[in-house]
Write an enzyme that holds these catalytic residues in place. Structure first.
Site, PDB file in Angstrom:
ATOM      1  CB  SER A   4       4.370  -3.581  -5.056  1.00 50.24           C
ATOM      2  OG  SER A   4       4.769  -2.439  -4.167  1.00 50.24           O
ATOM      3  CE1 TYR A  18      -0.801  -4.157  -3.012  1.00 52.88           C
ATOM      4  CE2 TYR A  18       1.334  -3.601  -2.155  1.00 52.88           C
ATOM      5  CZ  TYR A  18       0.533  -3.549  -3.171  1.00 52.88           C
ATOM      6  OH  TYR A  18       0.966  -3.158  -4.457  1.00 52.88           O
TER       7      TYR A  18
END
Length: 267
Positions: free
Chosen positions: A141, A154
């Site tokens: 990401s 995360y």
């Protein structure tokens, strides 16, 4: 590039980016090992792939569990005899500040997003090295480059994935095995279905489709690059952040703190 007759293993295949990647690889003739926790979803997906005339294998597996990964990798080898592409896609996030999240919630993200990738890589890499061919695609990401409040744990898992991949890429030089990280911005999937996101806006107008990211993953499976950022225009933002962090970080922090403050108004 055609992947006809190649064996591709995709984790997190039951929905979103994983399911879309299965379809895009199937279009190119790849045989697929569909890996995820939800077997019923994998069976549904497998039915949609019949029209492509490929071989498939449904592998129910929680990649955060080493024992299950061992069983899954054995199943893949028994079915296909080898592996050409490993797509480490399984992952999730829990929204919340570090002070509010439990240790277990933080650990669970690292166990799936990072260690799940490590477990799968460790099981399939030896076969790739033996074959002197293969490619690992790790789905990260842009959060691998931006530490953001509310999803710090995360981000940590994706930072770790990118760092692991960069180190491994150096180790694999000259072996015939490659590794590429795909780092998309926000994607329209069930990623935000976790209850911790219930008071947050799900998608921005710039959010990508799962198919767009899946196409990038297919391209990554034959790429010499370390990282492919989707869309490519965001690479400029990553460069600016790394080059001028003292300018970018305060701005990002302010924006996300305001967003978190709005969320807290709902409680």
């Amino acid at each position: 590039m055609s992947f006809r007759g190649k064996t591709v293993v995709i984790t997190g295949a039951s929905s979103g980016i994983g399911a879309a990647s299965c379809i895009e690889f199937a279009k190119k003739g790849a045989n697929l090992a569909l890996v995820a926790r939800r077997k019923e979803k994998l069976v549904e997906l497998e039915k949609t792939l019949v029209k492509f005339g490929i071989n498939t294998s449904v592998c129910e597996c929680d990649v955060s569990d080493k024992t299950q990964v061992q069983k899954m990798s054995s199943q893949v080898m028994e079915k296909f005899g080898g592996i050409d592409v490993l797509v480490n896609n399984a992952g999730f996030a829990i929204y919340g500040t570090v002070s509010d999240l439990t240790i277990e919630e933080i650990e669970s993200q690292m166990e799936t997003n990072y260690f799940g990738m490590v477990y799968c890589t460790k099981k399939f890499l030896p076969k790739m090295l033996e074959q002197k061919s293969g490619h690992i695609v790790n789905v990260a990401s842009v959060a691998a480059s931006f530490g953001l409040p509310g999803i710090a744990s995360y981000c940590a898992s994706k930072f770790a994935m990118l760092g692991f991949s960069e180190g491994l890429k150096h180790e694999l030089k000259g072996t015939g095995v490659g590794i590429t990280v795909v780092s998309p911005i926000m994607v329209k999937t069930n990623f935000f279905d976790h209850q911790s996101f219930k008071h947050m806006p799900k998608y921005s107008p710039t959010a990508l489709s799962a198919k767009t990211v899946a196409n990038a993953i297919v391209s990554a499976a034959n790429s010499s690059r370390l990282e492919i950022i989707v869309p490519s225009a965001v690479r400029g933002a990553v460069w600016i952040k790394h080059t001028f962090p003292y300018i970018v970080n305060p701005i990002l922090g302010s924006v996300f703190r305001k967003q978190m403050a709005k969320k807290n108004l709902f409680f």
